[in-house]
Structure formats: structure tokens, C-alpha cells
Write an enzyme that holds these catalytic residues in place. Structure first.
Site, short mmCIF file in Angstrom:
data_model
loop_
_atom_site.label_atom_id
_atom_site.label_comp_id
_atom_site.label_asym_id
_atom_site.label_seq_id
_atom_site.Cartn_x
_atom_site.Cartn_y
_atom_site.Cartn_z
N LYS A 54 0.70 -1.29 0.28
CA LYS A 54 -0.08 0.06 0.08
C LYS A 54 0.76 1.32 -0.15
CE LYS A 54 -4.01 -1.65 -0.26
NZ LYS A 54 -5.28 -1.27 -1.04
N SER A 274 -2.24 -13.15 4.05
CA SER A 274 -3.06 -12.72 2.79
C SER A 274 -1.90 -13.13 1.69
CB SER A 274 -3.26 -11.33 2.38
OG SER A 274 -2.20 -10.57 2.39
#
Ligand SMILES: Cc1ncc(COP(=O)(O)O)c(C=O)c1O
Length: 462
Positions: A54, A274
Site C-alpha cells: 500500500k 494474505s
């Protein structure tokens, strides 16, 4: 000082932001992938300066807003985030002079909320689901939007709809992968959160070579994998563009965490949950053929996820002896730790398994305990071979027939998958940690054509 990456000297931390000339690493997976021919490369996104994929998005959201004159000196950022976007925005905001306020769910791991505060963000905790749901009036996104609307000091960049989110990946992640693989990449596999990664990276790669397969991986409903969204949650995300992806697959908590464990121990890659999910999806979707080269995005590392790890690997919770909490008056007692674990266990009561996967699992050794909670009459008429019948209302009274080991995998089954959820909840409240419900129940099992049997009835007239 320069940003010469071969000298590893940088003018500032922002110089470490990844780009085609300073990419995050691609590392080959040598042990955990069963394929013989296809090469799997993991793209390690925690090599970004603030620890996650991110950072790319945070930098591009701010750059884009500045270029559009939508962000002026002295203004503050307000952004709903499941953590990583907030960490990137907080730090890039610190570097550029834009303080960050972030409304977010209390379900986000304490580690992330604490570090956000440590970085200087104003964290506003809301009672929300694991990932902020756009459109939910009480949700974090609505709060961020309202704050920006009612107070001109705040700017809401909105990573859930802002094209600068996939734009970050179109500008950096895609070109990096193309260059690092010398154009040989055949499959891109990414977990689905806001969908900025898959949409932007996929678009770039397909423009270079339209045959490249763009594959998405999502968690099951009620999942416990921070940063990604279930099919239902994805429907609320504007950047989710399924027409642009070639295939998608759903992965359960257990498969994601087990592969995450193996990545850390067998590949020595410090990947987070993830990443395990994305790789589990890649293994299912990518064929095994010479010449195939799959790049799997690993968004961040394991260090933020101690509390998730303890939930999924309770054997790691210290219980007694040196290193445990016993004897330290300020630390929680063993009973308190167990109670906390039990409460965490109840947070995700509706883990489910598809009948196709259940059929595969039942042929493995040892298989999960398949617990049919329908009436004895229904069971006699039709049931799955090898299943144990304890009708729902008798579950407590017949507890001794259940495994003593609270880690034993159990799958509950009814006709349509509704009452079995209630039974799962009951078992979880009794401490069973690995309980799932068969999705669609026996009806779905029969529809898919899997084996059933019935109990022999007595001679006529008996
Ligand atoms: C840990 C983690 N995994 C996966 C993703 C998914 O990325 P995207 O939002 O680009 O779909 C995110 C996004 O926050 C994340 O933080």
C-alpha cells in the site's frame, strides 16, 4: 547523497518507494508449490519503505491529489483503511506535511492500530466489520466521507474509488514485473482487497501481452484474513472489475494460514496471511506446464499479525513453564488467556467449506470429522458415507462422542447449510477451534453428484 539503488544510498526514505528501476524482489518458491514445471515467483511487497504494497498507493494518491490541486499545504488527510494504506499515508503524510486521521474498525489487529498511532495518525476506532464496507452508514468509509464533507480542512482521497489506486500499480507494479521477468510472465495472481493491485497491474501486463492470465483470490465469507474482501464485500468495491480478470477462486482461513506457516518455515519467507491466501489460490488456478511463469503478489509480512497467528495456531500460546504468563501479576492468567482465545474463536463462527473441497478432504488421511446434525430418520434415509450422526438438539448431551482434542477438524452438515451453522457456533463455544460448515449442505452434495448411502431398513412389516 543520491537515489542510486546500486549504492543503496537515498536522499530520504521516500527514495525507497518501489519503481521499475528500484523494484521489490521476486523470489522463486522452491518447496511449497506442488507443480513440477510452472515457475512461481513471489513479489515481496514488504520491501517497500513502510512495510507493505500500500505504500505505492499512498504515494500515488497524494501525488495525484497534489497534481489536481485537490490537496493544499496545511490540509489533513482522512482515510478509512484496514491498516496498510493508513501506515503508508501516515508516513508519506509526515514527510510531505499532511497529518492523517483514520477511522477504522476495532477488528483490525491491535498491532496495526498501535503502530498507526505511533506513526502520528489520529486513529478513530469504530465498531465495524474487519474491512470497512463502502456504503455502510456507520462504517469507516462513510465516516471519512462525512468528515471531509463537513470540514474543509480534511481531504478524503478514498482508495476504494480513486483511480490513482490502480494507477499506482499501473505505473509501478506492472512495469516492475514485466521488466524483472524479461516479459516472460504468463500469470499474475493477487489477493482481492480494494482491487487496486489486480486491476492496475493486470491492465498494464495485458496491454503488453494480452495472453497473460490475471487471477484473483478472495477469502470466504466470515474470514479472518486482514486486507482482503469476501465475494459479498467485493460487490461494494468500485475497483473490483471481474470482467478484466481471467479467473477467481475462494480460499478458506485454514488453507491460507497453513500455507503462510509453510512459507515461513519451508521457504524462509516472512509472508503474512494474505500472502498464504494468494499462493493457495495460485496453486489451484495455475496449471503445471513447462514455460509457465506465475508471479504471486505477497502484500506484507507476518510481523503485524501476532494476534491472528495465535488464533489460528493456538499451540503457539504459552500455557505454563518459562515464558508463560503464570506468576506475573500484571499479565493475564492462563484462564484469562483461554477465555480471550475462546472469545476470538467465536468471532468467526461461520467458516464454511464447499462440498467439492469437502469431498477432496474426506479422501485424505486423516479426514475431518463430518458431523451430520439432522434427525436420525433423515440420516437413515440418506447420508454421506463415514459421517457421524448427532442431531443438533442432542449435541450437548452426547458430547462424549465428539473428539476430546479441541483442534480436531470438524465439518457440520444439515440439508441446506443453515442449521449446521448454529451447530458450528455451539461447538465453537465449547472450544473447538477448527469447525466449518458444509456450504449448501447435503442438498448441494447430492446436486454435485457425490456419494451418498442409506442405512439398511428392516424386512417389510417389521
Ligand atoms: C495485507 C493485504 N493484502 C492484500 C491487500 C489487497 O490489495 P488491494 O487493495 O490492492 O486489492 C491488501 C490491501 O490492503 C493488504 O493490506
Amino acid at each position: 547523497m543520491t537515489n542510486d539503488h546500486s549504492l543503496r544510498t537515498y536522499d530520504s526514505m521516500l527514495g525507497l518507494l518501489s519503481s521499475e528501476d528500484n523494484p521489490t524482489p521476486l523470489v522463486r518458491l522452491n518447496h511449497v508449490v506442488p507443480h513440477q514445471h510452472t515457475i512461481f515467483l513471489a513479489k515481496l511487497e514488504w520491501y517497500n519503505p513502510f512495510g507493505a504494497i500500500k505504500d505505492r498507493v499512498a504515494a500515488n494518491l497524494i501525488d495525484d491529489a497534489q497534481q489536481r490541486n485537490a490537496l493544499a499545504p496545511g490540509q489533513q488527510l482522512v482515510e478509512a483503511t484496514s491498516g496498510n494504506t493508513g501506515l503508508g499515508l501516515a508516513m508519506i503524510g509526515n514527510a510531505r506535511g499532511y497529518p492523517l486521521q483514520t477511522p477504522l474498525s476495532q477488528a483490525i489487529p491491535l498491532e496495526k492500530r498501535t503502530v498507526l498511532r505511533f506513526f502520528g495518525a489520529d486513529v478513530v476506532e469504530l465498531d465495524d466489520s474487519l474491512c470497512p464496507a463502502p456504503g455502510a452508514p456507520e462504517g469507516a468509509i462513510a465516516r471519512a466521507r462525512d468528515t471531509a464533507k463537513s470540514n474543509p480542512d480534511f481531504v478524503h482521497l478514498d482508495q476504494y474509488v480513486n483511480e490513482a489506486n490502480p494507477g499506482a500499480h499501473y505505473r509501478t507494479t506492472g512495469p516492475e514485473i514485466w521488466k524483472q521477468t524479461g516479459g516472460k510472465v504468463t500469470h499474475l495472481v493477487a489477493g482481492l482487497g480494494t482491487c487496486g493491485t489486480i486491476t492496475g497491474t493486470g491492465r498494464f501486463l495485458k496491454e503488453r501481452q494480452s495472453d497473460i492470465q490475471v487471477l484473483g483470490v478472495c477469502p470466504e465469507e466470515g474470514h479472518d484474513i486482514p486486507g482482503v474482501r469476501s465475494q459479498r464485500q467485493l460487490q461494494q468495491t468500485q475497483l473490483y472489475r471481474p470482467d478484466a480478470y481471467d479467473a477467481e477462486v475462494e480460499i478458506g482461513n485454514r488453507a491460507a494460514y497453513d500455507l503462510c506457516w509453510r512459507l515461513n518455515r519451508e521457504e524462509c519467507i516472512i509472508a503474512g496471511p494474505s500472502s498464504g491466501m494468494a499462493l493457495a489460490g495460485a496453486i489451484k488456478l495455475v496449471p503445471d506446464e513447462a514455460g509457465l511463469l506465475a508471479v504471486v503478489i505477497f502484500p506484507d509480512n507476518i510481523f503485524k499479525y501476532a494476534s491472528s497467528v495465535l488464533r489460528h495456531f493456538p499451540q503457539l500460546v504459552p500455557t505454563s513453564g518459562p515464558g508463560s504468563n503464570q506468576g506475573e501479576s500484571s499479565a493475564p492468567s492462563h484462564a484469562e488467556t483461554l477465555l480471550a482465545q475462546l472469545m476470538e474463536n467465536l468471532k468467526n463462527p461461520y467458516d464454511s467449506v464447499r462440498v467439492k473441497d469437502l469431498n477432496d478432504e474426506l479422501s485424505q488421511s486423516p479426514p475431518p470429522l463430518l458431523l451430520d446434525i439432522r434427525s436420525a430418520e433423515m440420516f437413515a434415509e440418506l447420508h454421506i458415507p463415514g459421517s457421524l450422526n448427532i442431531p443438533e438438539l442432542e449435541l450437548s448431551a452426547r458430547a462424549t462422542e465428539l473428539p476430546q482434542d479441541r483442534d480436531a477438524p470438524i465439518v457440520t452438515l444439515c440439508n441446506i447449510g443453515k442449521f449446521s451453522k448454529r451447530a458450528s457456533l455451539l461447538l465453537k463455544s465449547q472450544g473447538y477451534r477448527h469447525v466449518r460448515t458444509a456450504k449448501g449442505g447435503l442438498n448441494e452434495w447430492v446436486r454435485k453428484g457425490f456419494a451418498v448411502t442409506s442405512l439398511p431398513t428392516g424386512p417389510p412389516g417389521e
